[in-house]
Design a protein around this motif. Structure first.
Motif, short mmCIF file in Angstrom:
data_model
loop_
_atom_site.label_atom_id
_atom_site.label_comp_id
_atom_site.label_asym_id
_atom_site.label_seq_id
_atom_site.Cartn_x
_atom_site.Cartn_y
_atom_site.Cartn_z
N TYR A 123 0.89 -1.16 0.00
CA TYR A 123 0.00 0.00 0.00
C TYR A 123 0.92 1.21 0.00
CZ TYR A 123 -2.93 3.68 1.99
OH TYR A 123 -3.60 4.86 2.21
N GLN A 131 0.93 5.48 -0.21
CA GLN A 131 0.18 6.74 -0.16
C GLN A 131 1.15 7.89 -0.38
OE1 GLN A 131 -2.64 7.23 3.12
NE2 GLN A 131 -1.77 9.25 3.46
N ARG A 186 1.68 12.20 -1.50
CA ARG A 186 1.11 13.54 -1.53
C ARG A 186 1.94 14.40 -2.47
NH1 ARG A 186 2.48 18.18 0.20
NH2 ARG A 186 1.05 19.75 0.96
N ARG A 220 -3.47 13.99 -3.07
CA ARG A 220 -3.00 12.71 -2.55
C ARG A 220 -3.36 11.59 -3.53
NH1 ARG A 220 -4.21 13.85 2.21
NH2 ARG A 220 -2.12 14.07 2.99
N VAL A 266 -3.22 7.21 -3.86
CA VAL A 266 -3.10 5.93 -3.16
C VAL A 266 -2.96 4.85 -4.22
CG1 VAL A 266 -4.29 4.28 -1.67
CG2 VAL A 266 -4.44 6.73 -1.18
N GLU A 285 3.01 7.01 3.35
CA GLU A 285 2.86 5.67 3.92
C GLU A 285 3.28 4.64 2.88
OE1 GLU A 285 1.95 5.20 6.99
OE2 GLU A 285 1.02 7.12 7.48
#
Length: 102
Positions: free
Chosen positions: A4, A6, A8, A51, A53, A82
């Motif tokens: 996963y 993440q 920005r 952002r 993902v 993340e």
């Protein structure tokens, strides 16, 4: 291995909005290539936020690092908030049933 990820956008005061859109167009092409190759399982833009993902299927952390720091067109303008390795839940459930014993 699934991850996963993440990210920005971190561009404020660094590039113009027009430059951002040009670079994001390159990033969109790159995203399509990674989806087509199976490296990227899925990628989403978070509504009303700067952002992104993604779920990445990388052979290992090293290859993910090479992509994140060397291949992404927006690599200098993405802040990785993340990065989590993901484990298949059914494999976990099997270990639970065995109480983590072989």
């Amino acid at each position: 291995m699934l991850f996963y990820v993440q990210m920005r956008w971190n561009h404020e005061g660094r590039i113009s909005l027009d430059e951002l859109w040009d670079m994001e167009a390159e990033e969109a092409d790159h995203a399509q290539e990674t989806i087509d190759s199976g490296f990227c399982v899925g990628i989403w833009k978070v509504a009303a936020q700067k952002r992104i993902v993604a779920i990445i299927d990388s052979p290992d952390a090293e290859e993910l690092d090479r992509t994140a720091l060397g291949r992404l067109p927006m690599r200098e303008y993405l802040e990785f908030e993340e990065v989590w390795p993901l484990r298949d839940y059914l494999g976990f459930a099997d270990d639970v049933r065995k109480r983590y014993r072989v």
